[in-house]
Design a protein around this motif. Structure first.
Motif, PDB file in Angstrom:
ATOM      1  N   PRO A 329       0.830  -1.205   0.000  1.00 14.55           N
ATOM      2  CA  PRO A 329       0.000   0.000   0.000  1.00 14.55           C
ATOM      3  C   PRO A 329       0.866   1.256   0.000  1.00 14.55           C
ATOM      4  N   LEU A 330       0.425   2.239  -0.740  1.00 16.70           N
ATOM      5  CA  LEU A 330       1.228   3.439  -0.961  1.00 16.70           C
ATOM      6  C   LEU A 330       1.522   4.191   0.332  1.00 16.70           C
ATOM      7  N   GLU A 331       0.624   4.079   1.323  1.00 14.30           N
ATOM      8  CA  GLU A 331       0.827   4.846   2.552  1.00 14.30           C
ATOM      9  C   GLU A 331       1.847   4.199   3.488  1.00 14.30           C
ATOM     10  N   ASN A 332       2.269   2.958   3.199  1.00 15.43           N
ATOM     11  CA  ASN A 332       3.228   2.278   4.068  1.00 15.43           C
ATOM     12  C   ASN A 332       4.631   2.843   3.886  1.00 15.43           C
ATOM     13  N   ASP A 333       5.234   3.233   4.976  1.00 14.97           N
ATOM     14  CA  ASP A 333       6.631   3.669   4.950  1.00 14.97           C
ATOM     15  C   ASP A 333       7.481   2.510   5.478  1.00 14.97           C
ATOM     16  N   GLU A 334       7.537   1.451   4.683  1.00 16.06           N
ATOM     17  CA  GLU A 334       8.226   0.223   5.079  1.00 16.06           C
ATOM     18  C   GLU A 334       9.080  -0.288   3.924  1.00 16.06           C
ATOM     19  N   PRO A 335      10.157  -1.017   4.206  1.00 19.99           N
ATOM     20  CA  PRO A 335      10.948  -1.620   3.121  1.00 19.99           C
ATOM     21  C   PRO A 335      10.060  -2.523   2.269  1.00 19.99           C
ATOM     22  N   ASN A 336      10.139  -2.360   0.972  1.00 20.00           N
ATOM     23  CA  ASN A 336       9.246  -3.068   0.055  1.00 20.00           C
ATOM     24  C   ASN A 336      10.067  -3.935  -0.892  1.00 20.00           C
ATOM     25  N   GLN A 337      10.100  -5.230  -0.607  1.00 16.33           N
ATOM     26  CA  GLN A 337      10.884  -6.128  -1.447  1.00 16.33           C
ATOM     27  C   GLN A 337      10.047  -6.844  -2.502  1.00 16.33           C
ATOM     28  N   VAL A 338       8.744  -6.781  -2.397  1.00 10.64           N
ATOM     29  CA  VAL A 338       7.924  -7.412  -3.418  1.00 10.64           C
ATOM     30  C   VAL A 338       8.111  -6.702  -4.756  1.00 10.64           C
ATOM     31  N   ASP A 339       8.521  -5.440  -4.723  1.00 10.83           N
ATOM     32  CA  ASP A 339       8.788  -4.703  -5.955  1.00 10.83           C
ATOM     33  C   ASP A 339      10.189  -4.975  -6.506  1.00 10.83           C
ATOM     34  N   LYS A 340      11.023  -5.647  -5.730  1.00 12.36           N
ATOM     35  CA  LYS A 340      12.375  -5.959  -6.187  1.00 12.36           C
ATOM     36  C   LYS A 340      12.477  -7.356  -6.781  1.00 12.36           C
ATOM     37  N   SER A 341      11.558  -8.235  -6.422  1.00 18.37           N
ATOM     38  CA  SER A 341      11.672  -9.651  -6.745  1.00 18.37           C
ATOM     39  C   SER A 341      10.656 -10.080  -7.801  1.00 18.37           C
ATOM     40  N   LEU A 342      10.985 -11.135  -8.548  1.00 18.68           N
ATOM     41  CA  LEU A 342      10.012 -11.761  -9.439  1.00 18.68           C
ATOM     42  C   LEU A 342       9.046 -12.636  -8.659  1.00 18.68           C
ATOM     43  N   GLN A 343       9.437 -13.019  -7.451  1.00 16.66           N
ATOM     44  CA  GLN A 343       8.590 -13.850  -6.603  1.00 16.66           C
ATOM     45  C   GLN A 343       7.746 -12.971  -5.691  1.00 16.66           C
ATOM     46  N   THR A 344       6.692 -13.568  -5.149  1.00 19.90           N
ATOM     47  CA  THR A 344       5.945 -12.918  -4.077  1.00 19.90           C
ATOM     48  C   THR A 344       6.354 -13.607  -2.777  1.00 19.90           C
ATOM     49  N   THR A 345       5.675 -14.677  -2.402  1.00 19.56           N
ATOM     50  CA  THR A 345       6.119 -15.429  -1.228  1.00 19.56           C
ATOM     51  C   THR A 345       7.561 -15.881  -1.445  1.00 19.56           C
ATOM     52  N   ARG A 346       8.402 -15.606  -0.475  1.00 22.70           N
ATOM     53  CA  ARG A 346       9.828 -15.895  -0.647  1.00 22.70           C
ATOM     54  C   ARG A 346      10.442 -16.220   0.705  1.00 22.70           C
ATOM     55  N   ARG A 347      11.189 -17.340   0.755  1.00 22.52           N
ATOM     56  CA  ARG A 347      11.825 -17.766   2.001  1.00 22.52           C
ATOM     57  C   ARG A 347      12.897 -16.762   2.428  1.00 22.52           C
ATOM     58  N   PHE A 348      13.156 -16.739   3.704  1.00 22.05           N
ATOM     59  CA  PHE A 348      14.213 -15.902   4.257  1.00 22.05           C
ATOM     60  C   PHE A 348      15.557 -16.646   4.133  1.00 22.05           C
ATOM     61  N   ASP A 349      15.929 -16.964   2.894  1.00 24.78           N
ATOM     62  CA  ASP A 349      17.151 -17.731   2.669  1.00 24.78           C
ATOM     63  C   ASP A 349      18.406 -16.953   3.042  1.00 24.78           C
ATOM     64  N   ALA A 350      18.288 -15.652   3.111  1.00 25.93           N
ATOM     65  CA  ALA A 350      19.437 -14.839   3.513  1.00 25.93           C
ATOM     66  C   ALA A 350      19.907 -15.188   4.918  1.00 25.93           C
ATOM     67  N   LEU A 351      19.016 -15.721   5.752  1.00 23.67           N
ATOM     68  CA  LEU A 351      19.395 -16.037   7.127  1.00 23.67           C
ATOM     69  C   LEU A 351      20.546 -17.036   7.166  1.00 23.67           C
ATOM     70  N   LYS A 352      20.552 -17.981   6.227  1.00 25.21           N
ATOM     71  CA  LYS A 352      21.602 -19.004   6.223  1.00 25.21           C
ATOM     72  C   LYS A 352      22.972 -18.381   5.994  1.00 25.21           C
ATOM     73  N   LEU A 353      23.045 -17.495   5.019  1.00 25.46           N
ATOM     74  CA  LEU A 353      24.318 -16.832   4.751  1.00 25.46           C
ATOM     75  C   LEU A 353      24.691 -15.906   5.896  1.00 25.46           C
ATOM     76  N   TRP A 354      23.707 -15.215   6.459  1.00 20.54           N
ATOM     77  CA  TRP A 354      23.954 -14.317   7.589  1.00 20.54           C
ATOM     78  C   TRP A 354      24.636 -15.090   8.726  1.00 20.54           C
ATOM     79  N   VAL A 355      24.035 -16.229   9.111  1.00 18.04           N
ATOM     80  CA  VAL A 355      24.573 -17.017  10.222  1.00 18.04           C
ATOM     81  C   VAL A 355      25.962 -17.562   9.876  1.00 18.04           C
TER      82      VAL A 355
END
Length: 484
Positions: A329-355
């Motif tokens: 929604p346009l009024e949300n002032d939140e990080p928006n990754q759905v506009d960066k990705s070809l996917q919608t639902t997406r696993r938090f796979d970054a956690l593995k590399l982070w750890v």
């Protein structure tokens, strides 16, 4: 309901995971070869015997069945006799992170589904773009190199159409992509999915070892412009699947700059060099790309799936943005990754590399990749010195290509033995090697991605290869058969 993981089943969850991981750990400890060697017919019979339409048998029985059906017949990438494809043993901290992902089940398409997870992925993208030399880049995690390459070429297509200042229907048939014959198959598949013409991928000549010739690229782009077609992108490969070689990125980038063509670097395999203290220079020029693919589930030793597309200019990702009020929604002032990705639902796979980075550090990951590259060079020397084997080129990464020189056989008979040797080893379960075709002739391929594998381990594989070839040659070509 005891079937779901909730606060009321936390103790049951703790017990179930402990029992399950105990079974997996036992398989790791007791495995003696990379796979069981059970035939496909036998496995199909076991799979078909499971009645999925009956009432449940209970969690304990179901887990026991998975142990007996899948784990007993799994392909174990950590075993030193596994040397077939770009599959790696996985970092222990990343495995622990997988347990978190499965239980919490976050989705990082929107901030309100992941909160800190979104911020952690954004931070990791900042780190990864820094490795690539992008001073203010962006990107997003993906399912793998194929999706990353598709995403990059989609962005390149949109940029080319915008630059052409003509109608999309008129521009699409004119767009072309440049790559070598050694580039990943996903380049051609992406061209198909993106609606490009059947002849949109133009093959650029290489140096005979699979590396793109910048002068040939320059000629190809100039010729395309003269013919009225539109250069959309150049795909340079940093680690070809078979030969493990790297295109001369800086020289290729110079050609792209001169013609104002999007440069995409497919570093799905060679991306681990980004954190190598000894070989980072092999990727010099990658900072001049518009987009880069990195597969962390290859040379960063992460569990599947863990990949990313990185872009030099954050605005390039906007080409894939799509508004849906229930997600962004346009009024949300939140990080928006759905506009960066070809996917919608997406696993938090970054956690593995982070750890993994927090537990062992980027330098250690780079050292592990350097170790398998060192091993491949030593193995190549051993193959080159072996009278029964013929080395096919030299890798810059961790593959070793070779052919057979079995005594008493012609060149054609040796070529025919390749598929049979691969099949015999696979069906025995004792060792797994790959088969490919180089310069029109079949050859065997070792892909080494286990830092604990030794030269002695690989010599044992080569001995099995030679023994199988000798046996098959003695049996006769009529019984060799096709590849499994």
């Amino acid at each position: 309901m005891p079937e779901l993981l909730t606060s009321s089943t936390a103790d049951l969850y703790r017990s179930l995971v402990a029992q399950t991981t105990s079974r997996v750990a036992t398989r790791f400890a007791e495995t003696t070869q990379p796979t069981s060697g059970a035939s496909r017919a036998e496995l199909q019979k076991q799979v078909d015997a499971v009645d999925l339409a009956t009432p449940g048998v209970g969690t304990q029985a179901a887990i026991r069945e998975i142990d007996e059906l899948f784990l007993a017949n799994a392909v174990w990438f950590h075993h030193p006799a596994y040397a077939a494809h770009l599959n790696c043993p996985v970092a222990l901290p990343a495995v622990a992170a997988e347990a978190v992902l499965a239980a919490v089940n976050p989705s990082v398409d929107t901030y309100d589904q992941s909160t800190a997870g979104t911020l952690m992925e954004r931070r990791l993208i900042d780190v990864a773009t820094g490795w690539a030399g992008f001073s203010a880049g962006d990107g997003v995690f993906t399912s793998g190199g194929t999706q990353s390459n598709l995403h990059a070429l989609f962005l390149a297509r949109e940029a080319a159409i915008a630059d052409a200042r003509t109608e999309r229907a008129h521009a699409l048939p004119r767009l072309v992509v440049f790559a070598t014959a050694s580039s990943h198959f996903s380049v051609g598949k992406s061209a198909l999915l993106l609606g490009l013409s059947d002849d949109a991928v133009i093959t650029v000549a290489d140096d005979g070892e699979g590396r793109m010739l910048p002068a040939a690229l320059d000629d190809a782009v100039a010729s395309t412009l003269t013919s009225g077609r539109l250069p959309m992108a150049v795909v340079a490969t940093a680690g070809t699947t078979d030969r493990g070689v790297i295109d001369p990125l800086a020289a290729v980038a110079a050609v792209c700059d001169a013609h104002r063509v999007w440069l995409h670097v497919d570093a799905a395999y060679g991306g681990g060099l980004l954190v190598s203290r000894r070989r980072r220079d092999l990727l010099d020029g990658i900072e001049r790309a518009r987009s880069v693919t990195v597969d962390f589930h290859k040379s960063f030793f992460q569990p599947v799936s863990s990949s990313a597309i990185l872009v030099r200019e954050p605005r390039d990702l906007a080409a894939g943005a799509w508004h849906a009020d229930y997600l962004n929604p346009l009024e949300n002032d939140e990080p928006n990754q759905v506009d960066k990705s070809l996917q919608t639902t997406r696993r938090f796979d970054a956690l593995k590399l982070w750890v993994s980075l927090r537990a062992i550090g980027a330098d250690r990951i780079g050292e592990m990749f350097d170790t398998v590259i060192d091993l491949a060079a030593t193995v190549a020397d051993a193959v080159d010195a072996d009278d029964e084997l013929e080395l096919v080129g030299r890798s810059q990464l961790s593959t070793v290509l070779f052919r057979l020189r079995t005594e008493g056989t012609s060149s054609e008979e040796r070529d025919a033995l390749v598929a049979g040797v691969r099949r015999v080893l696979f069906e025995s379960g004792r060792a797994l090697v790959a088969k490919t075709v180089i310069d029109g002739r079949p050859c065997l391929k070792l892909t080494l991605l286990n830092p604990e594998t030794t030269l002695a381990d690989v010599r044992a594989i080569l001995d099995m290869v030679k023994d199988a070839a000798t046996t098959l040659a003695g049996i006769g070509s009529e019984l060799i058969g096709a590849d499994a």
